[in-house]
Design an enzyme around this catalytic site. Structure first.
Site, PDB file in Angstrom:
ATOM      1  CG  ASN A  44     -20.118  55.404  21.186  1.00 14.95           C
ATOM      2  OD1 ASN A  44     -20.751  55.233  20.145  1.00 14.95           O
ATOM      3  ND2 ASN A  44     -20.694  55.831  22.312  1.00 14.95           N
ATOM      4  CE  LYS A  98     -20.577  59.534  22.334  1.00 19.01           C
ATOM      5  NZ  LYS A  98     -20.542  60.641  23.303  1.00 19.01           N
ATOM      6  CG  HIS A 118     -23.320  56.183  26.005  1.00 18.86           C
ATOM      7  ND1 HIS A 118     -23.778  57.486  26.051  1.00 18.86           N
ATOM      8  CD2 HIS A 118     -21.990  56.263  25.799  1.00 18.86           C
ATOM      9  CE1 HIS A 118     -22.755  58.303  25.861  1.00 18.86           C
ATOM     10  NE2 HIS A 118     -21.653  57.588  25.712  1.00 18.86           N
ATOM     11  CD  GLU A 156     -24.078  60.585  24.136  1.00 21.34           C
ATOM     12  OE1 GLU A 156     -24.043  59.808  23.175  1.00 21.34           O
ATOM     13  OE2 GLU A 156     -23.111  61.318  24.445  1.00 21.34           O
ATOM     14  CD  GLU A 162     -18.479  56.636  28.601  1.00 20.34           C
ATOM     15  OE1 GLU A 162     -17.529  56.848  27.846  1.00 20.34           O
ATOM     16  OE2 GLU A 162     -19.659  56.647  28.211  1.00 20.34           O
ATOM     17  N   GLY A 207     -18.083  64.703  25.930  1.00 20.15           N
ATOM     18  CA  GLY A 207     -18.239  65.699  24.877  1.00 20.15           C
ATOM     19  C   GLY A 207     -18.027  67.135  25.322  1.00 20.15           C
ATOM     20  CB  SER A 210     -13.318  64.962  27.451  1.00 20.13           C
ATOM     21  OG  SER A 210     -14.571  65.594  27.207  1.00 20.13           O
TER      22      SER A 210
END
Ligand code: PGA
Length: 250
Positions: free
Chosen positions: A10, A12, A94, A96, A164, A170, A210
């Site tokens: 991904n 992003k 996701h 985010e 996730e 991240g 990660s």
């Protein structure tokens, strides 16, 4: 039940035309057999990425879609449009998106249904926040996200579930392999309870957060980890290809 492993990247909000050289290099690592390799570039690069992947075994996906097929939704992109640009998969839910755009389980579910209606496979993300993890609420959070966001007619062809943990995205932090194993085992049981043994064992479970070349092999050795959803380490061939190789070897 043989589930084909999946290495999904991904990008992003990263990547411009010059980064397609990385994508082309990664495409060269995708084979007809072994793990499926997928990259989800930003929507602006989708059709160029699909051109670059043509004639290779790599698949291209979108990072989000609108629940509706078309209409007055300025700036949004429908699942049909992503399919038209060459996407076979669409990431939905996701963290985010859930955080930055207030997406609820109901919205995520509608997006997964839209992906299916357009003929794309949804990669549906669920995961607990750091506070929920510290409070010991991980499994309860996942139970409720799964119940609220996974469509009732999900199948192994139309849905991939990605675990996730929000605090691992991240950050360079990951759960222990025992923790990942316990969660994936729990999710597999919930899928079997809800969809029965055939569909419940056909839906692939990815870990995300990660994943790097240095930790990929130990994560892929965990039971019921069918691959990974990779952010930062999917941006370059130098990082993503070793992850694909670790999945092939698992
Ligand atoms: P990361 O992102 O690999 O950069 O932690 C994972 C994700 O958001 O899917």
């Amino acid at each position: 039940m043989m589930r084909r492993k999946l290495a999904a990247g991904n990008w992003k909000m990263n990547g411009t035309v010059e980064d397609l050289t990385q994508l082309a290099e990664i495409a060269g690592a995708a084979l007809e057999t072994g793990p499926e390799v997928l990259l989800c570039p930003p929507a602006t690069l989708l059709s160029r990425a699909a051109d670059a992947a043509r004639g290779t075994w790599m698949r291209i996906g979108g990072q989000d879609c609108h629940p509706a097929a078309s209409g007055a939704h300025t700036g949004d992109i429908s699942a049909q449009m992503l399919r038209d640009a060459g996407a076979r998969y669409i990431i939905v839910g996701h963290s985010e998106r859930r955080t930055d755009h207030g997406e609820t389980d109901a919205i995520v579910r509608a997006k997964a249904e839209a992906a299916r209606a357009a003929g794309a496979t949804a990669i549906l993300c669920i995961g607990e926040t750091e506070a929920q993890y510290r409070a010991g609420d991980t499994l309860e959070v996942l139970r409720s996200q799964l119940a609220g966001s996974v469509p009732d007619d999900a199948t192994g062809d139309t849905l991939v579930l990605a675990y996730e943990p929000v605090w691992a995205i991240g950050t360079g932090l990951t759960p222990t392999t025992d923790e990942i194993g316990a969660v994936h085992n729990f999710l597999r049981d919930r899928l079997i309870d809800r969809f029965g043994p055939d569909t419940g064992t056909a839906i692939r479970l990815l870990y995300g957060g990660s994943v790097k070349p240095a930790n990929a092999a130990e994560i892929f050795a965990v039971a019921d980890v069918d691959g990974a959803l990779v952010g930062g380490a999917s941006l370059t061939a130098a990082d993503f290809i070793p992850i694909i190789d670790a999945l092939s070897a698992a």
